[in-house]
Design a protein around this motif. Sequence first.
Motif, PDB file in Angstrom:
ATOM      1  N   VAL A  66       0.836  -1.203   0.000  1.00  0.00           N
ATOM      2  CA  VAL A  66       0.000   0.000   0.000  1.00  0.00           C
ATOM      3  C   VAL A  66       0.874   1.259   0.000  1.00  0.00           C
ATOM      4  CG1 VAL A  66      -1.773   1.270   1.264  1.00  0.00           C
ATOM      5  CG2 VAL A  66      -1.895  -1.214   1.127  1.00  0.00           C
ATOM      6  N   LEU A  67       1.990   1.227   0.748  1.00  0.00           N
ATOM      7  CA  LEU A  67       2.870   2.403   0.781  1.00  0.00           C
ATOM      8  C   LEU A  67       3.428   2.699  -0.612  1.00  0.00           C
ATOM      9  CD1 LEU A  67       4.723   1.673   4.162  1.00  0.00           C
ATOM     10  CD2 LEU A  67       2.935   3.370   3.753  1.00  0.00           C
ATOM     11  N   VAL A  68       3.745   1.644  -1.360  1.00  0.00           N
ATOM     12  CA  VAL A  68       4.257   1.855  -2.727  1.00  0.00           C
ATOM     13  C   VAL A  68       3.108   2.282  -3.662  1.00  0.00           C
ATOM     14  CG1 VAL A  68       5.411   0.778  -4.700  1.00  0.00           C
ATOM     15  CG2 VAL A  68       6.158   0.235  -2.380  1.00  0.00           C
ATOM     16  N   ALA A  69       1.937   1.680  -3.479  1.00  0.00           N
ATOM     17  CA  ALA A  69       0.785   2.050  -4.319  1.00  0.00           C
ATOM     18  C   ALA A  69       0.448   3.533  -4.133  1.00  0.00           C
ATOM     19  CB  ALA A  69      -0.424   1.184  -3.959  1.00  0.00           C
ATOM     20  N   ARG A  70       0.482   3.987  -2.873  1.00  0.00           N
ATOM     21  CA  ARG A  70       0.193   5.406  -2.615  1.00  0.00           C
ATOM     22  C   ARG A  70       1.236   6.309  -3.270  1.00  0.00           C
ATOM     23  NH1 ARG A  70      -1.210   5.691   3.849  1.00  0.00           N
ATOM     24  NH2 ARG A  70      -3.247   4.658   3.770  1.00  0.00           N
ATOM     25  N   ALA A  71       2.504   5.871  -3.233  1.00  0.00           N
ATOM     26  CA  ALA A  71       3.573   6.675  -3.840  1.00  0.00           C
ATOM     27  C   ALA A  71       3.341   6.831  -5.342  1.00  0.00           C
ATOM     28  CB  ALA A  71       4.928   6.029  -3.573  1.00  0.00           C
TER      29      ALA A  71
ATOM     30  N   ILE B 129       9.265   9.472  -7.855  1.00  0.00           N
ATOM     31  CA  ILE B 129       8.577   8.274  -7.341  1.00  0.00           C
ATOM     32  C   ILE B 129       9.349   7.707  -6.140  1.00  0.00           C
ATOM     33  CG2 ILE B 129       7.753   5.927  -7.864  1.00  0.00           C
ATOM     34  CD1 ILE B 129       7.531   6.745 -10.802  1.00  0.00           C
ATOM     35  N   ILE B 130      10.677   7.643  -6.259  1.00  0.00           N
ATOM     36  CA  ILE B 130      11.490   7.095  -5.158  1.00  0.00           C
ATOM     37  C   ILE B 130      11.344   7.967  -3.910  1.00  0.00           C
ATOM     38  CG2 ILE B 130      13.852   6.563  -4.394  1.00  0.00           C
ATOM     39  CD1 ILE B 130      14.437   5.751  -7.336  1.00  0.00           C
ATOM     40  N   TYR B 131      11.280   9.291  -4.118  1.00  0.00           N
ATOM     41  CA  TYR B 131      11.067  10.187  -2.966  1.00  0.00           C
ATOM     42  C   TYR B 131       9.765   9.810  -2.245  1.00  0.00           C
ATOM     43  CZ  TYR B 131       9.235  14.116  -0.361  1.00  0.00           C
ATOM     44  OH  TYR B 131       8.649  14.867   0.633  1.00  0.00           O
ATOM     45  N   HIS B 132       8.692   9.677  -2.993  1.00  0.00           N
ATOM     46  CA  HIS B 132       7.397   9.371  -2.359  1.00  0.00           C
ATOM     47  C   HIS B 132       7.427   8.002  -1.673  1.00  0.00           C
ATOM     48  CE1 HIS B 132       4.851  12.782  -3.366  1.00  0.00           C
ATOM     49  NE2 HIS B 132       5.500  12.859  -4.504  1.00  0.00           N
TER      50      HIS B 132
ATOM     51  N   LYS C 198       9.657   8.359   1.540  1.00  0.00           N
ATOM     52  CA  LYS C 198       8.990   9.187   2.562  1.00  0.00           C
ATOM     53  C   LYS C 198       7.841   8.400   3.207  1.00  0.00           C
ATOM     54  CE  LYS C 198       7.306  13.736   3.700  1.00  0.00           C
ATOM     55  NZ  LYS C 198       6.212  13.278   4.512  1.00  0.00           N
ATOM     56  N   ASN C 199       7.067   7.692   2.398  1.00  0.00           N
ATOM     57  CA  ASN C 199       5.963   6.901   2.972  1.00  0.00           C
ATOM     58  C   ASN C 199       6.476   5.875   3.972  1.00  0.00           C
ATOM     59  OD1 ASN C 199       4.163   8.288   1.432  1.00  0.00           O
ATOM     60  ND2 ASN C 199       3.709   6.628  -0.003  1.00  0.00           N
ATOM     61  N   PHE C 200       7.580   5.188   3.618  1.00  0.00           N
ATOM     62  CA  PHE C 200       8.128   4.177   4.538  1.00  0.00           C
ATOM     63  C   PHE C 200       8.713   4.834   5.792  1.00  0.00           C
ATOM     64  CE2 PHE C 200       8.017  -0.166   2.893  1.00  0.00           C
ATOM     65  CZ  PHE C 200       7.526   0.044   1.610  1.00  0.00           C
ATOM     66  N   LEU C 201       9.450   5.938   5.603  1.00  0.00           N
ATOM     67  CA  LEU C 201      10.043   6.605   6.766  1.00  0.00           C
ATOM     68  C   LEU C 201       8.966   7.100   7.718  1.00  0.00           C
ATOM     69  CD1 LEU C 201      12.867   8.408   4.806  1.00  0.00           C
ATOM     70  CD2 LEU C 201      13.264   6.975   6.811  1.00  0.00           C
TER      71      LEU C 201
ATOM     72  N   PHE D  94       7.555   4.135   9.663  1.00  0.00           N
ATOM     73  CA  PHE D  94       8.389   3.680  10.779  1.00  0.00           C
ATOM     74  C   PHE D  94       8.440   4.705  11.903  1.00  0.00           C
ATOM     75  CE2 PHE D  94       9.907   0.529   7.720  1.00  0.00           C
ATOM     76  CZ  PHE D  94       9.811  -0.599   8.521  1.00  0.00           C
ATOM     77  N   LEU D  95       8.495   6.008  11.544  1.00  0.00           N
ATOM     78  CA  LEU D  95       8.530   7.044  12.586  1.00  0.00           C
ATOM     79  C   LEU D  95       7.261   7.039  13.422  1.00  0.00           C
ATOM     80  CD1 LEU D  95      10.117  10.261  11.015  1.00  0.00           C
ATOM     81  CD2 LEU D  95      10.962   8.878  12.922  1.00  0.00           C
ATOM     82  N   SER D  96       6.139   6.726  12.766  1.00  0.00           N
ATOM     83  CA  SER D  96       4.860   6.730  13.497  1.00  0.00           C
ATOM     84  C   SER D  96       4.639   5.396  14.213  1.00  0.00           C
ATOM     85  CB  SER D  96       3.702   6.988  12.534  1.00  0.00           C
ATOM     86  OG  SER D  96       3.482   5.821  11.763  1.00  0.00           O
TER      87      SER D  96
END
Length: 261
Positions: A100-105, A180-183, A186-189, A192-194
């Motif tokens: 889902v994190l990649v799909a959102r990106a 795309i790689i930025y998104h 950022k989604n993964f970071l 994990f931060l949350s």
Amino acid sequence: MENFEKRLRDALAELFLPPYGAVLVYRESFTSTNDLILEGLSGGKPPAIIAVANSQTRGRGRQEHRWFSVAGKDITTSLGFYPTNFGIAITTRYALACAVLVARALQNACGISVELKWPNDLVIGQKKIGGILVLNLHRYLVTGIGINVNSSPEEFPEEVREKITTVKQLLGHEVDRACIIYHIAKNFLDYFLSKGAEEEALLMEWASRCRYLGKKQRILVGGEVVDAIVRDIDRQTGELVCEDEKGNTITLSVVDSILAE
Ligand code: BTN
């Protein structure tokens, strides 16, 4: 510095600073970005490593398959996290959250809405546009992501050509891989931060993007092939809940597969 590397460093700049503190390891060509993660460890143990290769010479997919990508056109990246709030176990929940994190990106970076196939294939209709492979390396939880971006299916080996699509084929033009790689990163970071706060929402979104809820599928579970209807995602475990022809419930974990529709 090669253009793509410079573009990438500019696009990711915010992620190198607190609270993220990610490091980028880039190579023009490397066997696999999963192997490249190890190079990020030379200066210590950063909390997050983003490994990117402009071309991969020995890309690996799930179930010992090879992963093909076109040099200088597609995305091959691996994200390594240490320590994680969840340990480094490869859980079904995490495998689905990744998809889902990649799909959102992809949605944010290029407006493409992808569907998902068990456990974490990114598909458009019947055709695969990206794949994810999660593994443990030196106590890092490593998520390898391959996306067909600016290539054309004709550039792929004959055996996979009919089974894949690319972002360029869908949109009719090339897109910025660094964006795309930025998104993705950022989604993964943020995830994990949350401390995975959003995990349940991610599982529900996985279900809404799943291309075969309510449909009959041929599944491979515990080494056995069974026809079953896919019913839902278990909100606790992330497992795929299916029902066989006799009405028995069968659950698929990250190691099980869906063979065909
Ligand atoms: C699959 O669908 O089978 C998973 C494919 C994962 C491919 C990516 S590309 C970046 C990283 N490096 C690899 O060798 N594999 C993953």
